[in-house]
Write a protein that holds these residues in place. Structure first.
Motif, PDB file in Angstrom:
ATOM      1  N   GLN A 191     -75.784 -35.123  20.270  1.00 24.27           N
ATOM      2  CA  GLN A 191     -75.281 -36.375  19.718  1.00 24.27           C
ATOM      3  C   GLN A 191     -75.768 -37.544  20.559  1.00 24.27           C
ATOM      4  OE1 GLN A 191     -71.064 -36.070  19.484  1.00 24.27           O
ATOM      5  NE2 GLN A 191     -71.099 -34.429  17.991  1.00 24.27           N
ATOM      6  N   GLU A 192     -75.763 -38.702  19.933  1.00 20.90           N
ATOM      7  CA  GLU A 192     -76.165 -39.924  20.624  1.00 20.90           C
ATOM      8  C   GLU A 192     -75.098 -40.315  21.642  1.00 20.90           C
ATOM      9  OE1 GLU A 192     -78.561 -42.049  21.946  1.00 20.90           O
ATOM     10  OE2 GLU A 192     -79.335 -41.683  19.955  1.00 20.90           O
ATOM     11  N   SER A 193     -75.514 -41.047  22.643  1.00 20.33           N
ATOM     12  CA  SER A 193     -74.606 -41.537  23.663  1.00 20.33           C
ATOM     13  C   SER A 193     -73.518 -42.416  23.043  1.00 20.33           C
ATOM     14  CB  SER A 193     -75.397 -42.348  24.693  1.00 20.33           C
ATOM     15  OG  SER A 193     -74.565 -43.128  25.474  1.00 20.33           O
ATOM     16  N   ARG A 194     -72.289 -42.243  23.528  1.00 11.40           N
ATOM     17  CA  ARG A 194     -71.186 -43.060  23.006  1.00 11.40           C
ATOM     18  C   ARG A 194     -71.410 -44.542  23.295  1.00 11.40           C
ATOM     19  NH1 ARG A 194     -67.199 -39.972  26.191  1.00 11.40           N
ATOM     20  NH2 ARG A 194     -68.345 -38.073  25.991  1.00 11.40           N
ATOM     21  N   ARG A 195     -71.930 -44.834  24.455  1.00  7.79           N
ATOM     22  CA  ARG A 195     -72.194 -46.244  24.804  1.00  7.79           C
ATOM     23  C   ARG A 195     -73.265 -46.833  23.900  1.00  7.79           C
ATOM     24  NH1 ARG A 195     -72.138 -46.415  31.386  1.00  7.79           N
ATOM     25  NH2 ARG A 195     -69.951 -45.894  31.625  1.00  7.79           N
ATOM     26  N   PHE A 196     -74.282 -46.057  23.606  1.00  5.39           N
ATOM     27  CA  PHE A 196     -75.350 -46.539  22.725  1.00  5.39           C
ATOM     28  C   PHE A 196     -74.807 -46.786  21.324  1.00  5.39           C
ATOM     29  CE2 PHE A 196     -78.858 -45.836  19.752  1.00  5.39           C
ATOM     30  CZ  PHE A 196     -79.755 -46.791  20.212  1.00  5.39           C
ATOM     31  N   ASP A 197     -73.988 -45.854  20.830  1.00  2.00           N
ATOM     32  CA  ASP A 197     -73.384 -46.045  19.506  1.00  2.00           C
ATOM     33  C   ASP A 197     -72.528 -47.303  19.463  1.00  2.00           C
ATOM     34  OD1 ASP A 197     -74.529 -43.926  18.230  1.00  2.00           O
ATOM     35  OD2 ASP A 197     -72.846 -42.558  18.550  1.00  2.00           O
ATOM     36  N   SER A 198     -71.754 -47.550  20.517  1.00  2.00           N
ATOM     37  CA  SER A 198     -70.916 -48.749  20.574  1.00  2.00           C
ATOM     38  C   SER A 198     -71.766 -50.007  20.578  1.00  2.00           C
ATOM     39  CB  SER A 198     -70.034 -48.718  21.813  1.00  2.00           C
ATOM     40  OG  SER A 198     -69.148 -47.634  21.761  1.00  2.00           O
ATOM     41  N   ALA A 199     -72.866 -49.972  21.316  1.00  2.00           N
ATOM     42  CA  ALA A 199     -73.748 -51.138  21.377  1.00  2.00           C
ATOM     43  C   ALA A 199     -74.420 -51.382  20.028  1.00  2.00           C
ATOM     44  CB  ALA A 199     -74.799 -50.942  22.462  1.00  2.00           C
TER      45      ALA A 199
END
Length: 156
Positions: free
Chosen positions: A70-78
């Motif tokens: 899965q994609e990084s949670r921080r990247f998804d938030s950004a």
């Protein structure tokens, strides 16, 4: 390795972060031990090619796992606009982090240089000291297993 460390650190709870990163980092020495075993089992002057076959097959085995990553949670938030990431220069050097950043870079550089020289030159140095090919392989296996075990011991 820096990308793997970041992904691994984000994927686990904070209390397990050091252990998870150490376990992930053990792939280097344990992979080196596998390469040494393959090198010991390969006979003749053309046997060194088998190391590359095993080294090329290993990543193909991991591909199904990478497809589920899965994609990084921080990247998804950004991406959703929830947070605005700071500029890289500020993240590395802002708020009096310049000395710490430079010291980390220098320490990682020299650690990787030492590791590079040990992984690449240890067999040649041991052979120059008169050790046989199986003995050199055993030294390489023990060196790598010791490095992985040491990393795991420090993580606990």
């Amino acid at each position: 390795m820096p990308n793997l460390i970041a992904l691994c650190a984000e994927a686990v709870p904070a209390r397990l972060r050091n252990t998870a990163v150490s376990v992930m980092y053990c792939g280097i020495p344990f992979g080196g031990a596998i390469a040494a075993v393959v090198g010991m089992l390969s006979a003749g002057d053309s046997g060194w090619r088998h190391i590359f076959y095993v080294g090329g097959f290993g990543p193909l085995v991991v591909v199904p796992l990478l497809l589920t990553l899965q994609e990084s949670r921080r990247f998804d938030s950004a991406q959703r606009g929830a947070i605005q990431p700071p500029p890289v220069s500020w993240a590395l050097f802002g708020e009096r982090r310049m000395a710490a950043t430079l010291f980390l870079w220098v320490s990682y550089f020299f650690t990787l240089i030492v590791l590079y020289f040990l992984l690449n030159w240890l067999p040649s140095l041991m052979a120059a000291q008169g050790l046989s090919r199986p003995q050199v392989g055993t030294v390489q296996i023990l060196f790598n297993i010791g490095g992985g075990a040491g990393a795991l011991a420090l993580a606990c």
